[in-house]
Design a protein around this motif. Structure first.
Motif, short mmCIF file in Angstrom:
data_model
loop_
_atom_site.label_atom_id
_atom_site.label_comp_id
_atom_site.label_asym_id
_atom_site.label_seq_id
_atom_site.Cartn_x
_atom_site.Cartn_y
_atom_site.Cartn_z
N ARG A 238 -60.33 10.44 -54.27
CA ARG A 238 -59.63 9.30 -54.86
C ARG A 238 -60.52 8.07 -54.98
NH1 ARG A 238 -55.45 11.47 -51.57
NH2 ARG A 238 -55.94 10.05 -49.87
N GLU A 239 -61.70 8.11 -54.38
CA GLU A 239 -62.59 6.94 -54.45
C GLU A 239 -63.54 7.10 -55.63
OE1 GLU A 239 -64.38 5.22 -51.04
OE2 GLU A 239 -63.01 6.23 -49.67
N PRO A 240 -63.71 6.02 -56.42
CA PRO A 240 -64.51 6.13 -57.64
C PRO A 240 -66.00 6.33 -57.40
CG PRO A 240 -63.80 3.86 -57.28
CD PRO A 240 -63.10 4.70 -56.26
N ARG A 241 -66.50 6.01 -56.20
CA ARG A 241 -67.95 6.07 -55.99
C ARG A 241 -68.45 7.46 -55.60
NH1 ARG A 241 -70.10 2.85 -51.73
NH2 ARG A 241 -68.08 2.89 -50.68
N PHE A 242 -67.50 8.40 -55.42
CA PHE A 242 -67.91 9.72 -54.91
C PHE A 242 -67.31 10.85 -55.73
CE2 PHE A 242 -67.46 6.67 -51.47
CZ PHE A 242 -68.78 6.59 -51.07
N TYR A 243 -67.89 12.03 -55.60
CA TYR A 243 -67.25 13.22 -56.14
C TYR A 243 -67.45 14.38 -55.16
CZ TYR A 243 -71.93 14.62 -57.87
OH TYR A 243 -73.26 14.97 -57.99
N VAL A 244 -66.65 15.41 -55.35
CA VAL A 244 -66.73 16.57 -54.47
C VAL A 244 -67.22 17.75 -55.30
CG1 VAL A 244 -65.41 18.18 -53.05
CG2 VAL A 244 -64.89 15.74 -52.95
N ALA A 245 -68.31 18.38 -54.85
CA ALA A 245 -68.85 19.54 -55.55
C ALA A 245 -68.55 20.78 -54.72
CB ALA A 245 -70.35 19.38 -55.74
N GLN A 246 -67.99 21.80 -55.37
CA GLN A 246 -67.60 22.99 -54.62
C GLN A 246 -68.10 24.26 -55.31
OE1 GLN A 246 -63.27 22.41 -54.39
NE2 GLN A 246 -63.52 22.49 -52.17
N ILE A 247 -68.52 25.23 -54.50
CA ILE A 247 -68.79 26.58 -55.01
C ILE A 247 -68.28 27.56 -53.96
CG2 ILE A 247 -70.83 26.03 -56.42
CD1 ILE A 247 -72.43 27.23 -53.94
N PRO A 248 -67.96 28.78 -54.38
CA PRO A 248 -67.54 29.77 -53.37
C PRO A 248 -68.73 30.11 -52.47
CG PRO A 248 -67.08 30.55 -55.61
CD PRO A 248 -67.93 29.33 -55.74
N ASP A 249 -68.50 30.11 -51.16
CA ASP A 249 -69.53 30.55 -50.23
C ASP A 249 -69.57 32.08 -50.28
OD1 ASP A 249 -71.46 30.53 -48.31
OD2 ASP A 249 -70.30 29.42 -46.83
N LEU A 250 -70.69 32.67 -49.89
CA LEU A 250 -70.75 34.12 -49.89
C LEU A 250 -70.37 34.61 -48.50
CD1 LEU A 250 -73.96 34.80 -51.99
CD2 LEU A 250 -71.59 34.98 -52.69
N GLY A 251 -69.08 34.75 -48.27
CA GLY A 251 -68.60 35.19 -46.97
C GLY A 251 -67.10 35.32 -47.00
N MET A 252 -66.52 35.72 -45.90
CA MET A 252 -65.08 35.88 -45.85
C MET A 252 -64.55 35.79 -44.43
SD MET A 252 -66.78 38.91 -46.27
CE MET A 252 -66.40 39.97 -47.64
N GLU A 253 -63.27 35.46 -44.33
CA GLU A 253 -62.58 35.47 -43.04
C GLU A 253 -61.71 36.71 -43.02
OE1 GLU A 253 -63.07 32.94 -40.83
OE2 GLU A 253 -61.72 33.73 -39.29
N TYR A 254 -61.70 37.43 -41.91
CA TYR A 254 -60.93 38.67 -41.85
C TYR A 254 -60.30 38.88 -40.49
CZ TYR A 254 -64.88 40.65 -39.27
OH TYR A 254 -65.85 40.88 -38.33
N VAL A 255 -59.32 39.78 -40.48
CA VAL A 255 -58.75 40.27 -39.23
C VAL A 255 -59.24 41.71 -39.08
CG1 VAL A 255 -56.65 40.95 -38.02
CG2 VAL A 255 -56.70 38.83 -39.34
N GLY A 256 -59.88 42.01 -37.96
CA GLY A 256 -60.37 43.37 -37.72
C GLY A 256 -59.45 44.10 -36.75
N MET A 257 -59.20 45.38 -37.04
CA MET A 257 -58.29 46.17 -36.19
C MET A 257 -59.04 47.35 -35.60
SD MET A 257 -55.22 46.21 -38.99
CE MET A 257 -56.08 45.76 -40.49
N ASP A 258 -59.06 47.47 -34.28
CA ASP A 258 -59.78 48.57 -33.64
C ASP A 258 -58.93 49.83 -33.71
OD1 ASP A 258 -62.24 48.85 -31.35
OD2 ASP A 258 -60.75 50.43 -31.49
N VAL A 259 -59.46 50.87 -34.34
CA VAL A 259 -58.64 52.05 -34.61
C VAL A 259 -58.60 53.03 -33.43
CG1 VAL A 259 -59.11 51.86 -37.07
CG2 VAL A 259 -60.50 53.37 -35.70
N LYS A 260 -59.36 52.77 -32.37
CA LYS A 260 -59.30 53.63 -31.18
C LYS A 260 -58.56 52.93 -30.05
CE LYS A 260 -61.74 57.44 -31.92
NZ LYS A 260 -63.03 57.26 -32.62
N ASN A 261 -58.90 51.64 -29.82
CA ASN A 261 -58.32 50.94 -28.68
C ASN A 261 -56.84 50.66 -28.87
OD1 ASN A 261 -60.89 51.00 -27.72
ND2 ASN A 261 -61.34 48.85 -28.15
N VAL A 262 -56.38 50.62 -30.11
CA VAL A 262 -54.95 50.40 -30.39
C VAL A 262 -54.43 51.62 -31.15
CG1 VAL A 262 -53.26 48.89 -31.47
CG2 VAL A 262 -55.37 47.92 -30.55
N PRO A 263 -53.63 52.48 -30.50
CA PRO A 263 -53.18 53.72 -31.15
C PRO A 263 -52.52 53.46 -32.51
CG PRO A 263 -52.52 53.68 -28.84
CD PRO A 263 -53.12 52.35 -29.12
N ALA A 264 -51.77 52.37 -32.62
CA ALA A 264 -51.07 52.09 -33.88
C ALA A 264 -52.07 51.94 -35.04
CB ALA A 264 -50.22 50.84 -33.75
#
Lengths: 531, 339
Positions: free
Chosen positions: A275-301
């Motif tokens: 909202r301030e006239p003296r600045f701008y925001v530059a954005q690009i997608p980062d090369l990465g991701m956030e995830y939830v990992g599920m252990d397929v042996k330690n949790v039988p489900a």
């Protein structure tokens, strides 16, 4: 006693006065200087063959055989090498070097410098970046056979085992393969350290800048390399990264004009600056991701693919991206992020608790189950609180009948448990090392790499085979169709519920123009201008 | 007197050795109880398991713990604090880099605390329960109860960002060339080099962090000065002095204050030890490259040799300041004898 002290002080004053007058370096004013407020506490080394976490200064001080144009991380282009030939079996690369390239010292770059740089990577002890090269089968014993300089203008690399050509070239563009001035570095070797201690405070490259100062935890400062002759010299002559850990202070510096770019602002701070006239925001997608990992042996489900899919249907992706990230992230469900070859834009999972419940009963867990999720103390990808994200996931999964007990701990502690295959469920992220899909497909799909899939004990042989097959191909339609299959398999069956791809957001003063940057090379100081 | 002082100092120094030994043992044990892997912290989560094991061997972390500790002690006796896992430099080198900035900041903070705290305490005591006393007590209460990071961010936001009357974080402005490195304390180095521009800039940069850090101690000093002065003012000899017709100013400054300052000196001595070893938040917010930030960085990265080095220095500082406080105490109060 007093007299002794007085005399001592007087002697010191005179002595240091005499010494102090001598120092003079080229002084660049604000017009030619860019100040980037960033948290650089994690920088371990500025030796190109060692640095791993924050590599932008090394990208600017060193040149590579090949490089990526800013903004296009899918096609490596010539840099020190004008061209290269690849043998039919894809294991022998012959690079033809440009003549007359000069290092900052004035020495001429030859094939011997390239060979020496490779020797450094595999020989420097305790090198966090070395695995990028050693994974190709190159080690301290065979490096002399693998990397050769038949003449000063030619480098031949004969890989001891098959390795992805796409990954190979993108690693050649990584700072780990930055070419050092072997004559200069050899002159500063102490106790067989391959000059690495000296290279922390000095640079010996042929890039457009050279290292003027690195005071750990304080500042990194680059100045123009007067001998740079690979291309036209950039207009910006001095780049400074003061180490500013507090993002409020970063913003203060930006508003005061003491910084030109702030790299660590929160979503709300960015919104306020927009909202301030003296600045701008530059954005690009980062090369990465956030995830939830599920252990397929330690949790039988989690051994049941239906249950893993149920988790993926239970997550409220839109809510996470819209409310928590507030624009600092993009939806992503495949294992290859946007910006890389092989990216899959499809989003098969929508927030659907009813569907999740149904899948749970199909998997035999209609009454739900309880699982412990490890989450780090600090921030998740995109700069949001990992605790907030974990609570959101806990609520989403509870609505489907899965009880999640969140345990927050220091990230080093989390990784110790995770890496030892002892977790049940983790909230974690993964970022690029080198811009090839292989860098994501391997950890997420090929358990033989002993990376992410292995940590969750997800041993899927057909998927691992596909990953290995795609790895060996150039960026052809055939490779694309393999990655499509890999993504589909990982999304439908894999133990990762990938939630989003974070953005890199810079708050920038309007004095700065033509700002181009990417997730691997950082800012392009060739195009950037300052008023 | 001279003899007993020397004997006393020798005994205290010997005790310090034991304290330091105990501190290293406890710290060493604690750093290994933490369920985090220093090698993974150093290499990053992407490092393959084989590399982690290779580097663990290179650092020597695969040896049995007692062996690691004995090796550490052996090196320590030679004056070698080991090599930092994170930055691959000798820990003594790192401490030499970061300690001076903290000494500079802590000393300035202490000066702030004494210059503001002692007079405020005196005024507060002399005008007990009237408005100057109330004002001083509120001020002191603020110092001890407002969180440091809040005061720091508030003052930075107002005095730096909003009005620009004071400079921002760091020890020097970006366009001020640093003075030649001598002590590592930028203001001192600038003074020694006769670089007046750098000196002015360094001092301006010191104002805010020194005030923020000193404000907390100011509260303690004010309250201590006030309460002990009040107590002393009730003593018989003060009444005697007044009865002899001595002026109030002389009574307070010559007779009461010297005795009243005894507890204050203790507070100052111990607080200075605190300031030297625990100015983490102030250093973080003001990007001050001191020992506090080095300590935080080392702890978060489980950098065992660095953590041991920092605790060792903190233990020595504490012991020394305790000793100095005791000696000054005895100087101020002739009734105290070294035994």
């Amino acid at each position: 006693m007093r007299r002794v002290v007085a005399v001592l002080v007087a002697v010191l004053l005179v002595g240091v006065w005499a010494v102090g007058r001598g120092s003079s370096a080229p002084v660049y004013g604000p017009q030619q200087t860019i100040v980037i407020a960033a948290d650089i506490s994690s920088v371990v080394s500025l030796d190109p063959q060692v640095s791993f976490e924050f590599t932008t200064p090394d990208h600017l001080c060193y040149s590579n055989l090949v490089e990526f144009a800013r903004g296009d991380l899918t096609h490596p282009r010539p840099s020190v090498a004008t061209s290269w030939d690849v043998s039919k079996d894809g294991r022998v690369y012959t690079f033809h070097l440009r003549r007359g390239i000069k290092f900052a010292s004035g020495n001429v770059l030859t094939a011997d410098d390239v060979v020496y740089s490779f020797q450094r990577v595999v020989n420097i002890p305790k090198d966090p970046a070395a695995w990028l090269i050693t994974q190709m089968g190159i080690d301290e014993k065979n490096v002399g056979e693998v990397v050769k300089a038949p003449d000063p203008q030619t480098v031949v690399i004969s890989l001891p085992k098959p390795f992805s050509p796409g990954a190979f070239l993108s690693i050649m563009a990584n700072t780990v393969a930055g070419i050092v001035d072997s004559k200069t570095v050899k002159a500063h070797v102490q106790n067989n350290d391959w000059g690495t201690n000296w290279l922390n405070d000095h640079s010996a490259g042929s890039g457009p800048y050279q290292l003027a100062r690195w005071e750990r935890l304080v500042t990194i400062e680059l100045v123009a390399n007067p001998n740079y002759n690979i291309g036209p010299a950039p207009a910006i002559k001095r780049i400074i990264w003061p180490n500013i850990m507090e993002n409020t202070v970063q913003r203060n510096m930006l508003t005061r004009g003491d910084a030109d770019i702030a790299t660590g602002l929160s979503a709300s701070q960015l919104a306020a600056l927009r909202r301030e006239p003296r600045f701008y925001v530059a954005q690009i997608p980062d090369l990465g991701m956030e995830y939830v990992g599920m252990d397929v042996k330690n949790v039988p489900a989690f051994a049941k693919p239906e249950v893993r899919r149920a988790v993926k249907y239970a997550l409220d992706y839109d809510g996470i991206v819209r409310d928590l990230l507030a624009g600092n992230g993009l939806p992503l469900q495949g294992i290859i992020p946007k910006g890389l070859f092989g990216y899959d834009a499809s989003l098969p999972f929508k927030h659907d608790p009813a569907r999740a419940k149904q899948l749970l009963s199909e998997g035999g867990f209609g009454n739900g189950f309880t699982v412990e999720m490890l989450a780090p103390n600090g921030t998740a990808a995109g700069g949001i609180s990992a605790g907030d994200l974990a609570s959101k996931i806990k609520n989403d999964l509870a609505a489907a009948g899965i009880t999640v007990n969140v345990r927050q701990l220091a990230s080093d502690e989390l990784y110790k448990t995770y890496r030892a295959q002892k977790s049940q469920m983790v909230l974690a992220n993964w970022y690029v090392d080198y811009p090839d899909p292989d860098d994501f497909a391997k950890p997420f799909g090929d358990y033989t790499q002993k990376s992410l899939a292995w940590r969750l004990q997800y041993y899927n042989d057909p998927l691992a085979k596909l990953v290995q097959q795609a790895s060996g191909l150039q960026n052809t339609p055939e490779r694309a169709s393999l990655y499509k299959k890999i993504n589909e398999m990982a999304m439908q069956d894999g133990p990762f519920a990938i939630m989003y791809q974070p953005m890199i957001s810079y708050a920038v003063s309007k004095r700065i123009q033509h700002l181009v940057f990417d997730a691997v090379n950082g800012i392009d100081f060739f195009s950037l201008t300052k008023q | 007197m001279e003899m007993s002082l020397a004997r006393y100092l020798a005994r205290r120094a010997a005790l310090t050795v034991f304290v330091v030994f105990g501190v290293t043992l406890i710290t060493f044990a604690l750093t290994h109880v933490v369920p985090a892997d220093p090698v993974v912290a150093y290499l990053g989560d992407h490092a393959p398991p084989e590399l982690v094991e290779k580097v663990r061997h290179q650092i020597g972390l695969d040896r049995p713990l007692p062996v690691q500790y004995l090796l550490y002690l052996r090196d320590l006796l030679r004056g070698d604090l080991g090599i930092s896992i994170m930055d691959n430099r000798p820990v003594s080198h790192d401490l030499g880099q970061y300690l001076p900035a903290t000494v500079e900041l802590a000393t300035s903070a202490m000066v702030v605390a004494i210059l503001i705290g002692v007079p405020t305490g005196i005024v507060s005591a002399l005008y007990k329960d009237s408005w100057p006393d109330q004002a001083a007590r509120v001020f002191a209460l603020g110092g001890t109860s407002l969180p440091v990071f809040y005061v720091a961010l508030l003052l930075l936001g107002v005095l730096y960002s909003r009005f620009g009357v004071l400079p921002g974080p760091g020890q020097l402005s970006i366009y001020t060339p640093p003075p030649p490195h001598l002590t590592g304390m930028v203001a001192v180095d600038a003074l020694v080099a006769g670089d007046w521009a750098a000196l002015g800039d360094a001092l301006r940069h010191l104002v805010l962090p020194a005030f923020v850090l000193g404000y907390f101690s100011t509260g303690l000093v004010t309250r201590m000065t006030r309460s002990s002065l009040l107590e002393v003012m009730r003593q018989d000899y003060v009444r005697t002095a007044r009865a002899k017709g001595m002026g109030e100013r002389r009574v307070v400054l010559r007779h009461a204050l010297r005795n009243a300052l005894l507890p204050t000196v203790t507070v100052i001595g111990l607080t200075f030890g605190d300031l030297l070893s625990g100015s983490v938040l102030t250093e973080t917010i003001f990007s001050w490259p001191g020992i506090g930030r080095y300590a935080t960085n080392s702890v978060t990265n489980v950098d065992v040799p660095a953590v041991l080095g920092v605790t060792l220095v903190a233990a020595v500082i504490y012991s020394v300041f305790n000793l100095v406080t005791d000696v000054v105490y005895a100087y101020l109060d002739p009734q105290i004898r070294y035994t």
